[in-house]
Design a protein around this motif. Sequence first.
Motif, PDB file in Angstrom:
ATOM      1  N   ASP A   7       0.815  -1.219   0.145  1.00  0.00           N
ATOM      2  CA  ASP A   7      -0.100  -0.031   0.077  1.00  0.00           C
ATOM      3  C   ASP A   7       0.635   1.225  -0.051  1.00  0.00           C
ATOM      4  OD1 ASP A   7      -2.195  -1.603   0.200  1.00  0.00           O
ATOM      5  OD2 ASP A   7      -2.198  -1.433   2.312  1.00  0.00           O
ATOM      6  N   ASN A   8       1.849   1.179  -0.757  1.00  0.00           N
ATOM      7  CA  ASN A   8       3.011   2.571  -0.956  1.00  0.00           C
ATOM      8  C   ASN A   8       3.265   2.887   0.544  1.00  0.00           C
ATOM      9  OD1 ASN A   8       2.991   2.498  -3.603  1.00  0.00           O
ATOM     10  ND2 ASN A   8       1.187   3.802  -3.812  1.00  0.00           N
ATOM     11  N   ASN A   9       3.531   2.129   1.492  1.00  0.00           N
ATOM     12  CA  ASN A   9       3.849   2.402   2.756  1.00  0.00           C
ATOM     13  C   ASN A   9       5.303   2.113   2.938  1.00  0.00           C
ATOM     14  OD1 ASN A   9       4.018   2.841   5.468  1.00  0.00           O
ATOM     15  ND2 ASN A   9       2.443   1.671   6.114  1.00  0.00           N
ATOM     16  N   ASP A  11       7.726   3.673   4.713  1.00  0.00           N
ATOM     17  CA  ASP A  11       8.400   4.021   6.098  1.00  0.00           C
ATOM     18  C   ASP A  11       8.372   2.511   6.603  1.00  0.00           C
ATOM     19  OD1 ASP A  11       8.614   6.565   5.823  1.00  0.00           O
ATOM     20  OD2 ASP A  11       6.518   7.230   6.572  1.00  0.00           O
ATOM     21  N   GLN A  12       7.179   1.829   6.584  1.00  0.00           N
ATOM     22  CA  GLN A  12       6.934   0.604   7.358  1.00  0.00           C
ATOM     23  C   GLN A  12       8.102  -0.551   6.679  1.00  0.00           C
ATOM     24  OE1 GLN A  12       3.035  -1.269   7.051  1.00  0.00           O
ATOM     25  NE2 GLN A  12       3.467  -3.032   8.270  1.00  0.00           N
TER      26      GLN A  12
END
Length: 78
Positions: A7-9, A11-12
Amino acid sequence: MQVLVRDNNVDQALRVLKKKMQREGLFREMKVRRAYEKPSERRVREKAQAISRHRKAARKQMQREGLLPGPKRAVAAR
């Protein structure tokens, strides 16, 4: 080493990558390779690491056998 970005995350995904690198000992190795290490210093460091590994393994074995109490667990803050 591969990390999936969901989900384009990003940072995670970065956090997961850093955790994997930490587990693999990559940061420690980079620190050691930053400067030249004399062979005598290398032997001393490797011997100390071997002793540490042996003590940790012995401690875990004694915990499994019930001779030592288990590791302390963190109490969750409410």
